[in-house]
Scaffold this motif. Sequence first.
Motif, PDB file in Angstrom:
ATOM      1  N   THR A 273     -11.815  36.989 -29.769  1.00  0.00           N
ATOM      2  CA  THR A 273     -12.233  35.653 -29.344  1.00  0.00           C
ATOM      3  C   THR A 273     -11.059  34.716 -29.099  1.00  0.00           C
ATOM      4  OG1 THR A 273     -12.463  34.950 -31.653  1.00  0.00           O
ATOM      5  CG2 THR A 273     -14.427  35.843 -30.575  1.00  0.00           C
ATOM      6  N   GLU A 274      -9.853  35.117 -29.535  1.00  0.00           N
ATOM      7  CA  GLU A 274      -8.684  34.261 -29.383  1.00  0.00           C
ATOM      8  C   GLU A 274      -7.780  34.794 -28.268  1.00  0.00           C
ATOM      9  OE1 GLU A 274      -8.279  31.480 -31.065  1.00  0.00           O
ATOM     10  OE2 GLU A 274     -10.119  31.819 -32.226  1.00  0.00           O
ATOM     11  N   HIS A 275      -7.173  33.856 -27.534  1.00  0.00           N
ATOM     12  CA  HIS A 275      -6.222  34.233 -26.493  1.00  0.00           C
ATOM     13  C   HIS A 275      -4.824  34.403 -27.086  1.00  0.00           C
ATOM     14  CE1 HIS A 275      -8.606  33.839 -22.813  1.00  0.00           C
ATOM     15  NE2 HIS A 275      -9.202  32.806 -23.382  1.00  0.00           N
ATOM     16  N   VAL A 395      -2.602  53.231 -32.483  1.00  0.00           N
ATOM     17  CA  VAL A 395      -1.490  53.397 -31.542  1.00  0.00           C
ATOM     18  C   VAL A 395      -1.097  52.043 -30.949  1.00  0.00           C
ATOM     19  CG1 VAL A 395      -0.749  54.489 -29.390  1.00  0.00           C
ATOM     20  CG2 VAL A 395      -2.129  55.785 -31.034  1.00  0.00           C
ATOM     21  N   TRP A 396      -2.099  51.200 -30.645  1.00  0.00           N
ATOM     22  CA  TRP A 396      -1.820  49.849 -30.128  1.00  0.00           C
ATOM     23  C   TRP A 396      -0.900  49.083 -31.092  1.00  0.00           C
ATOM     24  CZ3 TRP A 396      -3.620  45.448 -32.764  1.00  0.00           C
ATOM     25  CH2 TRP A 396      -3.350  44.228 -32.132  1.00  0.00           C
ATOM     26  N   ARG A 397      -1.106  49.259 -32.375  1.00  0.00           N
ATOM     27  CA  ARG A 397      -0.287  48.532 -33.356  1.00  0.00           C
ATOM     28  C   ARG A 397       1.185  48.962 -33.306  1.00  0.00           C
ATOM     29  NH1 ARG A 397      -3.839  45.715 -36.420  1.00  0.00           N
ATOM     30  NH2 ARG A 397      -5.902  46.623 -36.769  1.00  0.00           N
ATOM     31  N   THR A 398       1.462  50.163 -32.792  1.00  0.00           N
ATOM     32  CA  THR A 398       2.847  50.648 -32.733  1.00  0.00           C
ATOM     33  C   THR A 398       3.586  50.195 -31.484  1.00  0.00           C
ATOM     34  OG1 THR A 398       2.421  52.738 -31.536  1.00  0.00           O
ATOM     35  CG2 THR A 398       2.049  52.720 -33.932  1.00  0.00           C
ATOM     36  N   VAL A 399       2.871  49.612 -30.523  1.00  0.00           N
ATOM     37  CA  VAL A 399       3.484  49.331 -29.218  1.00  0.00           C
ATOM     38  C   VAL A 399       4.725  48.457 -29.312  1.00  0.00           C
ATOM     39  CG1 VAL A 399       3.122  48.236 -26.962  1.00  0.00           C
ATOM     40  CG2 VAL A 399       1.359  49.745 -27.913  1.00  0.00           C
ATOM     41  N   PRO A 400       4.718  47.309 -30.009  1.00  0.00           N
ATOM     42  CA  PRO A 400       5.907  46.448 -29.969  1.00  0.00           C
ATOM     43  C   PRO A 400       7.171  47.127 -30.481  1.00  0.00           C
ATOM     44  CG  PRO A 400       4.327  45.690 -31.631  1.00  0.00           C
ATOM     45  CD  PRO A 400       3.636  46.711 -30.807  1.00  0.00           C
ATOM     46  N   TRP A 423       3.222  39.515 -30.839  1.00  0.00           N
ATOM     47  CA  TRP A 423       2.204  40.551 -31.061  1.00  0.00           C
ATOM     48  C   TRP A 423       1.347  40.175 -32.266  1.00  0.00           C
ATOM     49  CZ3 TRP A 423       2.025  44.310 -27.407  1.00  0.00           C
ATOM     50  CH2 TRP A 423       1.091  45.322 -27.586  1.00  0.00           C
ATOM     51  N   ALA A 424       0.025  40.120 -32.072  1.00  0.00           N
ATOM     52  CA  ALA A 424      -0.885  39.648 -33.114  1.00  0.00           C
ATOM     53  C   ALA A 424      -1.249  40.771 -34.078  1.00  0.00           C
ATOM     54  CB  ALA A 424      -2.156  39.083 -32.479  1.00  0.00           C
ATOM     55  N   ASP A 425      -1.626  40.384 -35.296  1.00  0.00           N
ATOM     56  CA  ASP A 425      -2.073  41.371 -36.280  1.00  0.00           C
ATOM     57  C   ASP A 425      -3.407  41.983 -35.865  1.00  0.00           C
ATOM     58  OD1 ASP A 425       0.146  40.913 -37.857  1.00  0.00           O
ATOM     59  OD2 ASP A 425      -0.839  39.337 -39.020  1.00  0.00           O
ATOM     60  N   GLU A 426      -4.267  41.164 -35.256  1.00  0.00           N
ATOM     61  CA  GLU A 426      -5.549  41.640 -34.754  1.00  0.00           C
ATOM     62  C   GLU A 426      -5.584  41.431 -33.247  1.00  0.00           C
ATOM     63  OE1 GLU A 426      -7.754  43.265 -36.447  1.00  0.00           O
ATOM     64  OE2 GLU A 426      -6.588  43.063 -38.296  1.00  0.00           O
ATOM     65  N   PRO A 427      -6.345  42.266 -32.519  1.00  0.00           N
ATOM     66  CA  PRO A 427      -6.332  42.174 -31.052  1.00  0.00           C
ATOM     67  C   PRO A 427      -6.786  40.807 -30.540  1.00  0.00           C
ATOM     68  CG  PRO A 427      -7.365  44.224 -31.771  1.00  0.00           C
ATOM     69  CD  PRO A 427      -7.174  43.387 -33.000  1.00  0.00           C
ATOM     70  N   THR A 428      -6.057  40.285 -29.569  1.00  0.00           N
ATOM     71  CA  THR A 428      -6.482  39.102 -28.831  1.00  0.00           C
ATOM     72  C   THR A 428      -7.300  39.551 -27.624  1.00  0.00           C
ATOM     73  OG1 THR A 428      -4.537  39.090 -27.398  1.00  0.00           O
ATOM     74  CG2 THR A 428      -4.369  37.927 -29.510  1.00  0.00           C
TER      75      THR A 428
END
Length: 695
Positions: A273-275, A395-400, A423-428
């Motif tokens: 819900t957050e950008h 895997v998304w969490r490893t990207v940065p 990079w956010a802790d939870e997906p934007t």
Amino acid sequence: MSNPSPDERELAHEQAYVDTVYERLEESTKVARSLVAEGMARGHIGHEGGLVERDAMVYQASRRLSALHAAHDGLVFGRLDLDGGEARYIGRIGVRDADREIILVDWRAPAASVFYQATAQDPAGVVRRRVLRCRGDRVIGIEDELLDADAAPDDMVVIGEGALLASLSRARDSSMHSVVATIQKEQDEAIRAPSRGAVIIGGGPGTGKTVVALHRAAYLLYTDRRRFESGGVLVVGPSGVFMNYIERVLPSLGETSVVLRSIGEVVDGIRATEHASPEAAALLGASQMATALARIAKAPQPGSPQRLDLFYRDDRLVLEASDLARIRKRVLSNGLPNTTLSSAREELGKALWDKVTGDRALDRGEEAFGDHLDGDEAFEDFVESWWPELDPVDVWRTVPSRLGEVASDLFTSFEQQVLRREWADEPTIEDIPLIDELRHLLGEAPVRTEDDWASPKQLMSFEQREREDRIQATGSIDDEGFAHVLVDEAQDLSPMQWRMLGRRGRTASWTIVGDEAQSSWPVPAESAAARDEALGTLAVHRFRLSTNYRNSAEIYEFAAQVARHAIAHPDLADAVRRTGVDPRHEVVAADELLDRAVAETTAMLGQVDGTVAVVAPSGRLDRLRAVMPQDERLRVLDPLDTKGLEFDGVVLVDADGVVTEAAAGWRTLYVVLTRATQRLVTVGTSHTWLDRVAE
């Protein structure tokens, strides 16, 4: 007692007809309820056929009940008086009398199209078009248009100021409403466009693009229900606020089987819900991100073993990092990481066998070696670590941390630094397409049953191969392929978001609504190219809506100056009404900003009957929300959350902050200004933006 006026007689006559239609609606409701009850009773027959029959009857009858209930409010909204004397009534759904004669024509039926297409220049056999304003089942007003005066009987009564202008002057509330009674000719042409291919609806703010697109979805379901209901219709909008705003439109038109999702909710099981910050969002949505993710999906995951060292008989068998890299490349040339475990095991086994030199091992042969590996705990532990089942979010969490490894040619050092920092802790919202991309790059892992979990952790290689073959044959990822995809505020979508939607519409027809001048994506041409790629070879039908029904001319003339500053050639519509109230711009000292914003908001709540929005850059929202008056008509919003919405009044706080907050700041400012239908006030600490608009 005085005689009723002609207006009162017309109102009474229409009420009598509406009462008759509602009586038939009630009869239909009773029939639907009885079918539900009968269907449930058939479930007690005691055999499988009875259960199937029950489910079918209950499903169809329940759907009919939902449609009847949804259409109850304002069921009858139109009447056509045709040359020759016929009166034809138009409504949200079709209704027949006891003799099966049509007494109300569904607005989507061909017989109703003339209600929208007839004009004074081309009346198409229509003498008078009448709109009935109803509250529930009561007729509270009538608005007439005399289209063919020469054919009108002498005693024909014409009432009101015209349905469209009457509707434009009414106050807004917290929901978008159907405009089925006031659809104009150019809007109707877009609604009834061919069902195949892609319909792209353009036009400036307030031209009705959104509501036309929603009415088109209802029209498609009416004209080809089997295709679109079985395949599904997906409606995608920019935010949860927007989806709440439009959620009542389709049910009010008799449609309850459409999937509505904000762009942050498209992927099942994940909701954002957050950008992201504008700086990060521009990088997360860029097309080169797809290339970076593809490299990450194929590369060894962090912590993966870099060497395999085993003993077999008289041999020490070693696979170095370079050997493992060649095996990985070979395996992934024929599949995805989560669907090629058995291939990886087999290739490892072949590579190890090639290292065997001892006589005892060679004498036993390769098959015996394979049997040995199947039960070798060290080998199984290596395979599990080297070729693990990969979760897209993990895997998304490893990207940065891996950008330097895989994306040095795609993103500059500064851009990589921005992504790592932001990079956010939870997906934007902007991260959801990345996770969806990884779902497809990684593949769907085999689903293990309870029996599998009770057995040893590693299936035998032939069992694993059989399971993976079944997954590959049936398709590894379920994208809920839809029959029709409707995208609103499409100009805001990033290339990555278009890739996500494209997967869900590979075999679909499309309705796409947008206006480049309102784009929050910094490179509109890049977004348009990604849209074209998602549509593929579909035939494209383009429609432009040219009349602004939302904003007063005073507000829109000012907003148009901002649009001209934002882009070279904005698509500007013609505003059709004036209020006599110009936008007002207040410049105050920084320490007076909050107090003045509260004062202007309080005043505006007293000046308009409908909703009011206070809009400000995201960094100011918390303080504004803390001091604003408590009123259910008031919303305090981020500029991007105003997309697609409209309010009677808007108080914009810190327009300069909106402009500088993102690369697309001027286009975002244009969006905010055009949310106001009646009154607009800006409050800021400088007039820099006003000076630039006046240049």
